[in-house]
Design a protein around this motif. Structure first.
Motif, PDB file in Angstrom:
ATOM      1  N   LYS A   1      50.085  56.241  46.665  1.00  0.00           N
ATOM      2  CA  LYS A   1      50.242  54.995  45.894  1.00  0.00           C
ATOM      3  C   LYS A   1      50.296  55.301  44.402  1.00  0.00           C
ATOM      4  O   LYS A   1      51.041  54.670  43.652  1.00  0.00           O
ATOM      5  CB  LYS A   1      49.060  54.056  46.175  1.00  0.00           C
ATOM      6  N   ALA A   2      49.491  56.260  43.984  1.00  0.00           N
ATOM      7  CA  ALA A   2      49.466  56.611  42.556  1.00  0.00           C
ATOM      8  C   ALA A   2      50.854  57.070  42.109  1.00  0.00           C
ATOM      9  O   ALA A   2      51.358  56.650  41.059  1.00  0.00           O
ATOM     10  CB  ALA A   2      48.447  57.715  42.302  1.00  0.00           C
ATOM     11  N   ALA A   3      51.476  57.918  42.920  1.00  0.00           N
ATOM     12  CA  ALA A   3      52.810  58.418  42.553  1.00  0.00           C
ATOM     13  C   ALA A   3      53.804  57.262  42.477  1.00  0.00           C
ATOM     14  O   ALA A   3      54.670  57.232  41.580  1.00  0.00           O
ATOM     15  CB  ALA A   3      53.268  59.458  43.571  1.00  0.00           C
ATOM     16  N   ALA A   4      53.662  56.288  43.379  1.00  0.00           N
ATOM     17  CA  ALA A   4      54.578  55.142  43.351  1.00  0.00           C
ATOM     18  C   ALA A   4      54.415  54.352  42.044  1.00  0.00           C
ATOM     19  O   ALA A   4      55.401  53.944  41.423  1.00  0.00           O
ATOM     20  CB  ALA A   4      54.315  54.235  44.564  1.00  0.00           C
ATOM     21  N   VAL A   5      53.159  54.168  41.617  1.00  0.00           N
ATOM     22  CA  VAL A   5      52.926  53.444  40.355  1.00  0.00           C
ATOM     23  C   VAL A   5      53.501  54.247  39.181  1.00  0.00           C
ATOM     24  O   VAL A   5      54.131  53.688  38.274  1.00  0.00           O
ATOM     25  CB  VAL A   5      51.414  53.187  40.141  1.00  0.00           C
ATOM     26  N   LEU A   6      53.301  55.556  39.217  1.00  0.00           N
ATOM     27  CA  LEU A   6      53.822  56.390  38.119  1.00  0.00           C
ATOM     28  C   LEU A   6      55.348  56.306  38.056  1.00  0.00           C
ATOM     29  O   LEU A   6      55.935  56.246  36.962  1.00  0.00           O
ATOM     30  CB  LEU A   6      53.368  57.845  38.295  1.00  0.00           C
ATOM     31  N   LEU A   7      55.985  56.273  39.220  1.00  0.00           N
ATOM     32  CA  LEU A   7      57.454  56.147  39.237  1.00  0.00           C
ATOM     33  C   LEU A   7      57.892  54.810  38.644  1.00  0.00           C
ATOM     34  O   LEU A   7      58.863  54.744  37.882  1.00  0.00           O
ATOM     35  CB  LEU A   7      57.983  56.290  40.668  1.00  0.00           C
ATOM     36  N   GLU A   8      57.138  53.752  38.984  1.00  0.00           N
ATOM     37  CA  GLU A   8      57.459  52.431  38.398  1.00  0.00           C
ATOM     38  C   GLU A   8      57.384  52.483  36.882  1.00  0.00           C
ATOM     39  O   GLU A   8      58.240  51.976  36.175  1.00  0.00           O
ATOM     40  CB  GLU A   8      56.424  51.388  38.852  1.00  0.00           C
ATOM     41  N   ARG A   9      56.303  53.105  36.388  1.00  0.00           N
ATOM     42  CA  ARG A   9      56.111  53.187  34.928  1.00  0.00           C
ATOM     43  C   ARG A   9      57.222  54.031  34.291  1.00  0.00           C
ATOM     44  O   ARG A   9      57.718  53.725  33.216  1.00  0.00           O
ATOM     45  CB  ARG A   9      54.740  53.766  34.592  1.00  0.00           C
ATOM     46  N   ILE A  10      57.606  55.104  34.971  1.00  0.00           N
ATOM     47  CA  ILE A  10      58.699  55.945  34.462  1.00  0.00           C
ATOM     48  C   ILE A  10      59.974  55.102  34.347  1.00  0.00           C
ATOM     49  O   ILE A  10      60.698  55.143  33.338  1.00  0.00           O
ATOM     50  CB  ILE A  10      58.907  57.169  35.381  1.00  0.00           C
ATOM     51  N   ASP A  11      60.234  54.297  35.378  1.00  0.00           N
ATOM     52  CA  ASP A  11      61.462  53.490  35.372  1.00  0.00           C
ATOM     53  C   ASP A  11      61.424  52.416  34.294  1.00  0.00           C
ATOM     54  O   ASP A  11      62.448  52.113  33.669  1.00  0.00           O
ATOM     55  CB  ASP A  11      61.688  52.869  36.758  1.00  0.00           C
ATOM     56  N   ILE A  12      60.236  51.843  34.039  1.00  0.00           N
ATOM     57  CA  ILE A  12      60.113  50.852  32.954  1.00  0.00           C
ATOM     58  C   ILE A  12      60.494  51.516  31.626  1.00  0.00           C
ATOM     59  O   ILE A  12      61.259  50.976  30.829  1.00  0.00           O
ATOM     60  CB  ILE A  12      58.679  50.281  32.885  1.00  0.00           C
TER      61      ILE A  12
ATOM     62  N   HIS B   1      47.285  58.553  34.883  1.00  0.00           N
ATOM     63  CA  HIS B   1      46.641  58.200  36.153  1.00  0.00           C
ATOM     64  C   HIS B   1      45.391  59.058  36.359  1.00  0.00           C
ATOM     65  O   HIS B   1      45.405  60.254  36.092  1.00  0.00           O
ATOM     66  CB  HIS B   1      47.637  58.447  37.308  1.00  0.00           C
ATOM     67  N   VAL B   2      44.303  58.422  36.806  1.00  0.00           N
ATOM     68  CA  VAL B   2      43.159  59.199  37.302  1.00  0.00           C
ATOM     69  C   VAL B   2      42.903  58.803  38.753  1.00  0.00           C
ATOM     70  O   VAL B   2      42.993  57.628  39.108  1.00  0.00           O
ATOM     71  CB  VAL B   2      41.850  59.016  36.482  1.00  0.00           C
ATOM     72  N   GLY B   3      42.589  59.800  39.563  1.00  0.00           N
ATOM     73  CA  GLY B   3      42.377  59.560  40.992  1.00  0.00           C
ATOM     74  C   GLY B   3      40.903  59.501  41.360  1.00  0.00           C
ATOM     75  O   GLY B   3      40.552  59.505  42.534  1.00  0.00           O
ATOM     76  N   VAL B   4      40.050  59.497  40.338  1.00  0.00           N
ATOM     77  CA  VAL B   4      38.604  59.452  40.554  1.00  0.00           C
ATOM     78  C   VAL B   4      38.074  58.290  39.714  1.00  0.00           C
ATOM     79  O   VAL B   4      38.568  58.052  38.607  1.00  0.00           O
ATOM     80  CB  VAL B   4      37.973  60.799  40.104  1.00  0.00           C
ATOM     81  N   ASP B   5      37.094  57.571  40.239  1.00  0.00           N
ATOM     82  CA  ASP B   5      36.556  56.395  39.537  1.00  0.00           C
ATOM     83  C   ASP B   5      36.043  56.775  38.138  1.00  0.00           C
ATOM     84  O   ASP B   5      35.127  57.594  38.014  1.00  0.00           O
ATOM     85  CB  ASP B   5      35.400  55.832  40.393  1.00  0.00           C
ATOM     86  N   PRO B   6      36.596  56.179  37.084  1.00  0.00           N
ATOM     87  CA  PRO B   6      36.137  56.536  35.735  1.00  0.00           C
ATOM     88  C   PRO B   6      34.836  55.836  35.323  1.00  0.00           C
ATOM     89  O   PRO B   6      34.400  55.951  34.170  1.00  0.00           O
ATOM     90  CB  PRO B   6      37.306  56.089  34.846  1.00  0.00           C
ATOM     91  N   GLN B   7      34.207  55.123  36.244  1.00  0.00           N
ATOM     92  CA  GLN B   7      32.882  54.522  36.035  1.00  0.00           C
ATOM     93  C   GLN B   7      32.861  53.495  34.905  1.00  0.00           C
ATOM     94  O   GLN B   7      31.988  53.515  34.047  1.00  0.00           O
ATOM     95  CB  GLN B   7      31.841  55.635  35.811  1.00  0.00           C
ATOM     96  N   VAL B   8      33.848  52.614  34.914  1.00  0.00           N
ATOM     97  CA  VAL B   8      33.878  51.517  33.930  1.00  0.00           C
ATOM     98  C   VAL B   8      33.960  50.155  34.614  1.00  0.00           C
ATOM     99  O   VAL B   8      34.140  49.132  33.945  1.00  0.00           O
ATOM    100  CB  VAL B   8      35.068  51.669  32.939  1.00  0.00           C
ATOM    101  N   SER B   9      33.790  50.121  35.943  1.00  0.00           N
ATOM    102  CA  SER B   9      34.048  48.867  36.659  1.00  0.00           C
ATOM    103  C   SER B   9      33.040  47.767  36.331  1.00  0.00           C
ATOM    104  O   SER B   9      33.258  46.612  36.664  1.00  0.00           O
ATOM    105  CB  SER B   9      34.065  49.123  38.170  1.00  0.00           C
ATOM    106  N   GLY B  10      31.940  48.121  35.664  1.00  0.00           N
ATOM    107  CA  GLY B  10      30.931  47.107  35.328  1.00  0.00           C
ATOM    108  C   GLY B  10      31.356  46.156  34.237  1.00  0.00           C
ATOM    109  O   GLY B  10      30.660  45.174  33.955  1.00  0.00           O
TER     110      GLY B  10
END
Ligand code: MSK
Length: 642
Positions: A624-635, A580-589
């Protein structure tokens, strides 16, 4: 003039808030102010859509698709974004590779008797030599050290085969994937040169191929930078063991001569600690009560991990250490050093001392570091600081009171020493059992920086707390570790943040470490020590005979600013760990690049998750990031059948 954020919006640390107010009241500008003044950011660059690869440009593609769709040469948005990301990766990998090479050169000079260091961890030396398949029979310690140093330097020279450190440390199941894709690095310098070439105008114009180039940079970073540096630094300075230190600006001492060491490579700072002890009595002659070394950023992490040196600041607040008015010298080596420290130092008596010939700051003093003359440089620096004490203006001294006690030094070796007291034959088994029975739901490496544009510490602490309450074991490095130490997650008080099963386990393990409990966040070291979480996962994967990508493990970099954090993240993903990164990695283009990095294996097309088993998660909101990480952990738990 842009409106400046209030101190409470800049950091959750009240000491930082206070010192920012002091700086502003004195008319001193810091990175937090400059972040506000430059808050209008270029939409092309932010999306990765500005190309400056040749003199036809700069060419810019409008993010929403209106206007020109290609640069003058015909490169489209996907190619521009993939090249821009690779550029970032080259910066990250080069920084860490150079760190590794410097340490390898110092080890060689030590082994040859040309540098004033000693091998502090002979056991680790022998273990590394064995891992590299080096002949040790009948050899002296220095001869083995020389062979290890030469094997390390070969990783910057060889023209065929695979980097020695990948052969040694790379997990075999990950290796199969890298070899099949043809992305396993041969030598760090060769790969970096190749990446620069493929990124130049007229070079690689296949976005997916460019992304694979970024993964190679992640591996260069991970093996010639992280693993190689951690191994060799352990050999030279000792493998970290549990140690106590204090954190916060309050570790500066008004009565002592204060020297801050800042940057990443501990070669000189280790010597400065030594010389501060030798010259302690000289400090008394100028009216000081002693010499107090404090750490900033990762040089700070290196020293606290091995010597319990107190830590004063993470990246984003480095200038505020000077604003205390009580700092006689700030000694910097490489990386994460803001040029702004010199402007701040000019308002005080603080001397900024650069030490590497390729990292200087206009206006600063330069004391050159070469391993052979490390003692001379360290002595000169400490003596300069002693002389500067007389220039201190007591009226300008403001040191916030109080600091937080923390426990660090959790190398893999230290963790296994603790768990071996439960199962001597299979030290990893207690951790594996805890993962299997759910006492540990997963493992998360909370790593990376603080960023002056982001509210300091909030992302790092919130992600960690959210995961801890869900029984995820936290390991941490870098400036994220500074955040977690400051907010009590490295002492017993932090247990209140943990879910019940994790709390019970930390109490049980703590008894075997001579503590009432292990801290909820296990401090594994500096940026280059991100090798250690991977070594731990690699050993667990071996024990279970599964790939690392099957383990319920994630990485999180909530407040990063550094290209190095992106290459470290890529190195984790190349092993199948979600990051997870919490800062825009500047690839949205580029939809293609974004989908490849962040898509799941079930998605159409090629994705990192499909290739390696780990993907990028971009989420600014830490809850929200932690929630996504928990989902991935459970997968991953379900995949593992637990
Ligand atoms: S120092 S790279 S700000 S962690 Fe390693 Fe901190 Fe990030 Fe620099």
């Amino acid at each position: 003039m842009a409106k400046l954020r209030e101190p409470e919006e800049v950091s959750m640390d009240t000491q930082i808030q206070h010192m920012l107010t002091v700086a502003r009241s004195r008319g001193i500008e810091t990175a937090f102010d400059r972040a506000d003044q430059t808050s209008a950011r270029c939409p092309f660059g932010s999306a990765g859509l500005c190309c400056r690869s040749c003199l036809e440009g700069p060419c810019r593609i409008v993010p929403n698709g209106s206007g020109p769709r290609r640069g003058v040469c015909g490169a489209d948005a996907d190619t521009l974004v993939a090249r821009s990301l690779l550029n970032t990766m080259i910066q990250g990998a080069s920084g860490h590779a150079e760190h590794g090479r410097e340490v390898a050169a110092a080890l060689l000079k030590t082994a040859e008797g040309k540098a004033p260091y000693v091998i502090r961890d002979v056991g680790k030396l022998m273990q590394v030599a064995k891992g590299l398949n080096l002949e040790m029979e009948g050899k002296s310690i220095n001869e083995v050290a020389k062979a290890v140093a030469l094997a390390a330097l070969e990783d910057f020279q060889k023209h065929e085969g695979v980097m020695n450190w990948i052969e040694y440390r790379g997990h075999h199941k990950s290796r199969e994937i890298w070899d099949k894709l043809g992305i396993t690095p041969v030598n760090a310098h060769l790969e970096i040169a190749k990446a620069v070439t493929r990124n130049a105008m007229g070079g690689d114009a296949d976005p997916l191929n460019l992304l694979l180039g970024s993964v190679t940079m992640g591996l260069v970073d991970g093996y010639s930078g992280l693993h190689l540096s951690s191994d060799l630094q352990d050999i030279l300075f000792g493998t970290p063991k549990a140690v106590k230190f204090n954190y916060s600006l309050g570790v500066l001492d008004e009565k002592q001569i204060n020297i801050a060491v800042h940057g990443h490579i501990p070669l000189l700072s280790e010597k400065i600690v030594e010389w501060a002890q030798i010259l302690e009595r000289k400090a008394l002659t100028v009216g000081a009560e002693g010499i107090n070394i404090v750490g900033v950023c990762c040089t700070g992490n290196e020293l606290l991990m091995r010597q319990g040196v107190h830590a004063a600041s993470s990246f984003s607040s480095q200038e505020l250490v000077i604003v205390t008015g009580a700092l006689e010298a700030m000694v910097v080596d490489i990386q994460c050093i803001m040029p702004g420290i010199q402007q701040v130092a000019e308002c005080y008596h603080t001397e900024i001392i650069t030490t590497m010939p390729h990292v200087k700051i206009a206006g600063a003093t330069h004391v050159n570091f070469e391993p052979e003359y490390a003692d001379d440089a360290a002595r000169e620096i400490v003596e300069r600081a002693i002389r500067n004490f007389a220039k201190r203006d007591p009226a300008k001294v403001v040191i916030p009171g109080g600091s937080v006690e923390a426990h660090a030094g959790f190398s893999v070796e230290q963790i296994c020493e603790v768990t071996a007291k439960i199962n001597a034959d299979k030290p990893l088994q207690p951790l594996i059992d805890a993962i299997k029975n759910g006492a540990i739901r997963g493992v998360a490496a909370v790593i990376g920086c603080t960023n002056p544009r982001e509210p300091q510490d909030i992302g790092n602490v919130t992600v960690a707390r959210e995961l801890l309450k869900n029984n995820v074991l936290i390991v941490t490095t870098g400036c994220a570790a500074h955040s977690l130490a400051k907010f009590g997650l490295m002492n017993e008080g932090g247990l209140e943040a943990c879910g019940d099963s994790l709390k019970a386990l930390l109490r049980q393990l703590g008894q075997h470490a001579g503590l009432s409990a292990l801290p909820p966040a296990l401090h594994m070291g500096s940026c280059v020590d991100n090798s250690r979480p991977l070594d731990l996962l690699s050993a667990i994967a071996d024990e279970l005979d599964v790939p690392i990508s099957s383990l319920p493990a994630v990485g999180s970099c909530p407040e990063t600013h550094s290209p190095k954090a992106l290459t470290i993240g890529t190195y984790f993903m190349a092993h199948g760990v979600d990051v997870h990164v919490g800062v825009d990695p500047q690839v949205s283009g580029s939809n293609l690049v974004t989908r490849t990095l962040t898509g799941s294996r079930e998605d159409k097309g090629i994705t990192m998750d499909g290739l390696f088993g780990g993907k990028l998660i971009v989420e600014i909101d830490p809850v929200k990031a932690a929630a996504v990480l928990l989902e991935r952990i459970d997968i991953k738990r379900r995949t593992l059948g637990i």
